[in-house]
Design an enzyme around this catalytic site. Structure first.
Site, PDB file in Angstrom:
ATOM      1  N   LEU A 299       0.817  -1.225   0.000  1.00  0.00           N
ATOM      2  CA  LEU A 299       0.000   0.000   0.000  1.00  0.00           C
ATOM      3  C   LEU A 299       0.850   1.275   0.000  1.00  0.00           C
ATOM      4  CD1 LEU A 299      -2.962  -1.018   2.382  1.00  0.00           C
ATOM      5  CD2 LEU A 299      -2.861  -1.138  -0.107  1.00  0.00           C
TER       6      LEU A 299
ATOM      7  N   GLY B  85      -0.538   2.137  -3.707  1.00  0.00           N
ATOM      8  CA  GLY B  85      -1.874   1.614  -4.023  1.00  0.00           C
ATOM      9  C   GLY B  85      -2.872   1.971  -2.932  1.00  0.00           C
TER      10      GLY B  85
ATOM     11  N   TYR C 222      14.840   4.182 -13.778  1.00  0.00           N
ATOM     12  CA  TYR C 222      13.597   3.401 -13.806  1.00  0.00           C
ATOM     13  C   TYR C 222      13.643   2.378 -14.944  1.00  0.00           C
ATOM     14  CZ  TYR C 222       8.785   2.240 -14.944  1.00  0.00           C
ATOM     15  OH  TYR C 222       7.645   1.553 -15.264  1.00  0.00           O
TER      16      TYR C 222
ATOM     17  N   ARG D 170       9.962  18.460 -20.542  1.00  0.00           N
ATOM     18  CA  ARG D 170      10.266  17.734 -19.311  1.00  0.00           C
ATOM     19  C   ARG D 170      11.490  16.860 -19.579  1.00  0.00           C
ATOM     20  NH1 ARG D 170       5.578  13.858 -16.967  1.00  0.00           N
ATOM     21  NH2 ARG D 170       6.251  12.603 -18.721  1.00  0.00           N
TER      22      ARG D 170
ATOM     23  N   ASP E 115      12.016  13.092 -21.721  1.00  0.00           N
ATOM     24  CA  ASP E 115      10.878  12.707 -22.559  1.00  0.00           C
ATOM     25  C   ASP E 115      11.310  12.513 -24.017  1.00  0.00           C
ATOM     26  OD1 ASP E 115       8.738  12.566 -20.834  1.00  0.00           O
ATOM     27  OD2 ASP E 115       8.090  14.643 -21.149  1.00  0.00           O
TER      28      ASP E 115
HETATM   29  N1  UDP Z   1       2.697  15.580 -20.246  1.00  0.00           N
HETATM   30  C1  UDP Z   1       2.342  16.918 -20.212  1.00  0.00           C
HETATM   31  N2  UDP Z   1       1.788  17.415 -19.049  1.00  0.00           N
HETATM   32  C2  UDP Z   1       1.561  16.623 -17.951  1.00  0.00           C
HETATM   33  C3  UDP Z   1       1.922  15.270 -18.001  1.00  0.00           C
HETATM   34  C4  UDP Z   1       2.499  14.783 -19.158  1.00  0.00           C
HETATM   35  O1  UDP Z   1       2.532  17.660 -21.173  1.00  0.00           O
HETATM   36  O2  UDP Z   1       1.051  17.146 -16.933  1.00  0.00           O
HETATM   37  C5  UDP Z   1       3.275  15.028 -21.472  1.00  0.00           C
HETATM   38  C6  UDP Z   1       4.654  14.399 -21.267  1.00  0.00           C
HETATM   39  O3  UDP Z   1       5.670  15.341 -21.453  1.00  0.00           O
HETATM   40  C7  UDP Z   1       4.641  13.311 -22.358  1.00  0.00           C
HETATM   41  C8  UDP Z   1       3.182  12.897 -22.462  1.00  0.00           C
HETATM   42  O4  UDP Z   1       2.430  13.984 -21.904  1.00  0.00           O
HETATM   43  O5  UDP Z   1       5.008  13.872 -23.586  1.00  0.00           O
HETATM   44  C9  UDP Z   1       2.853  11.635 -21.695  1.00  0.00           C
HETATM   45  O6  UDP Z   1       3.390  11.749 -20.372  1.00  0.00           O
HETATM   46  P1  UDP Z   1       3.021  10.757 -19.203  1.00  0.00           P
HETATM   47  O7  UDP Z   1       3.705  11.243 -17.958  1.00  0.00           O
HETATM   48  O8  UDP Z   1       1.540  10.575 -19.140  1.00  0.00           O
HETATM   49  O9  UDP Z   1       3.633   9.357 -19.663  1.00  0.00           O
HETATM   50  P2  UDP Z   1       5.127   8.932 -20.082  1.00  0.00           P
HETATM   51  O10 UDP Z   1       5.124   8.922 -21.590  1.00  0.00           O
HETATM   52  O11 UDP Z   1       6.091   9.903 -19.496  1.00  0.00           O
HETATM   53  O12 UDP Z   1       5.242   7.557 -19.518  1.00  0.00           O
END
Ligand code: UDP
Length: 325
Positions: free
Chosen positions: A33, A36, A141, A282, A285
């Site tokens: 938990l 979760g 990760y 970010r 990414d």
């Molecule tokens: N993203 C965004 N704003 C947010 C969260 C995510 O613009 O608040 C963008 C992020 O940069 C990526 C996409 O959405 O391009 C998917 O991000 P998420 O964290 O959902 O999944 P990831 O691909 O990182 O596993």
């Protein structure tokens, strides 16, 4: 079948438990938990509060039940956090997984479905990513998940462990009846953040980066519904009944959506505006992550049923309107 679902109180794990119970199998959920929610564990599953790093507790559970297979969803999964504090990622995702594998071996349970991730690929070198795409994680990760895949390959040869590692692309959506959904704290994922912005919750939606080399400058991702992920896990168990070895499959819909497209689709589904602002990229990414899941389709017979963005969003929206966890 009787299944041990480690991490069954989490987002993907709780949808898994629900799916397995619907198929009339017996389930024991084992979860510490940490992320979760106890209330996310569907009624009908036996719940054990425990950590997969706790060998004595695991030994008791394996002593009390005779499991046909284990599904392993326990993991730390925040990319940014893994960069800042890698030890906890390697300790939890790799070290504790070894403890779980040891307990399985001791109990003679030889089938495992492991939650892996598209993060094992790092920056993709092709438009769609199939299983032959090189693995080159760009954060701890992703490395921690790839290490476990390596361990599973070795364990197959050494101990005869059968395993299927499923590399999820972007898990999204919620159960059809809106009773369980995605609730992380902090929430970093796009779809819940978009829906929270609609509801005026959270810190406001930021679109991370508008200068990527994509059709509208924002990142492209392959969103796959949690129930479709769940169905793949059960198919993986059947697959291991007929095939020996350590297998890996990619799970995605094969179609990418930009962040702007997700926002536009959310405005359509909710009938409301999605307030957002544009921000810097970010860290970590990749511009585009889209899966080829042909192997999962061919080998497992997997057929995603909730592949449309509207279906994914409307299931998540239903839960966000009345979150219960
Ligand atoms: N993203 C965004 N704003 C947010 C969260 C995510 O613009 O608040 C963008 C992020 O940069 C990526 C996409 O959405 O391009 C998917 O991000 P998420 O964290 O959902 O999944 P990831 O691909 O990182 O596993």
């Amino acid at each position: 079948m009787k299944l041990l679902i480690c991490g069954g109180a989490g987002y993907v794990g709780s949808h898994m438990v629900r799916h397995v119970l619907e198929k009339q199998h017996e389930v024991v959920v084992y979860d510490n938990l940490s992320t979760g929610h106890r209330a996310s564990v569907p009624a009908g599953a036996t719940f054990v509060h425990g950590d997969i790093g706790d060998a004595a507790r695991l030994a008791r559970v394996f002593g009390e039940h005779r499991f046909d297979a284990v599904m392993h969803f326990c993991a730390r999964s925040l990319v940014g956090e893994s960069v800042v504090d890698p030890y906890i990622y390697y300790e939890n995702n790799v070290g504790n997984t070894l403890t779980l594998l040891g307990a399985m071996r001791h109990a003679g349970v030889d089938r495992l479905v492991f939650s892996s991730t598209a993060a094992v690929f790092g920056h993709p070198v092709s438009d769609t990513i199939d299983e032959s795409h090189p693995t080159a994680p760009i954060n701890p990760y992703g490395h921690s998940k790839l290490m476990v895949e390596r361990v599973l390959a070795d364990a197959s040869k050494a101990y005869g462990l059968r395993s299927v590692a499923l590399r999820y692309f972007n898990a999204a959506g919620a159960s059809c009846c809106g009773t369980i959904g995605e609730a992380h704290d902090p929430e970093t994922h796009l779809i819940p953040n978009v829906l929270k912005a609609v509801l005026g919750q959270g810190k406001g939606l930021k679109v991370f980066g508008t200068d990527y080399d994509t059709r509208d400058g924002t990142c492209v991702r392959d969103y796959v519904h949690v129930n479709d992920l769940a169905s793949a896990h059960l198919l993986a168990i059947d697959y291991m009944a007929k095939n020996e070895g350590a297998f890996t499959f990619n799970l995605g819909n094969g179609e990418g959506f930009t962040v702007r497209e997700v926002i536009a689709a959310a405005e359509k589904v909710t009938g409301r505006e999605v307030p957002h602002e544009f921000a810097e990229r970010r860290a970590g990414d990749p511009a585009v992550l889209v899966a080829s899941s042909q192997q999962a389709r061919d080998a497992l017979g997997w057929r995603p049923e909730m592949a449309r963005m509207e279906d994914i969003l409307s299931s998540a929206w239903k839960w966000h309107l009345e979150p219960r966890y």
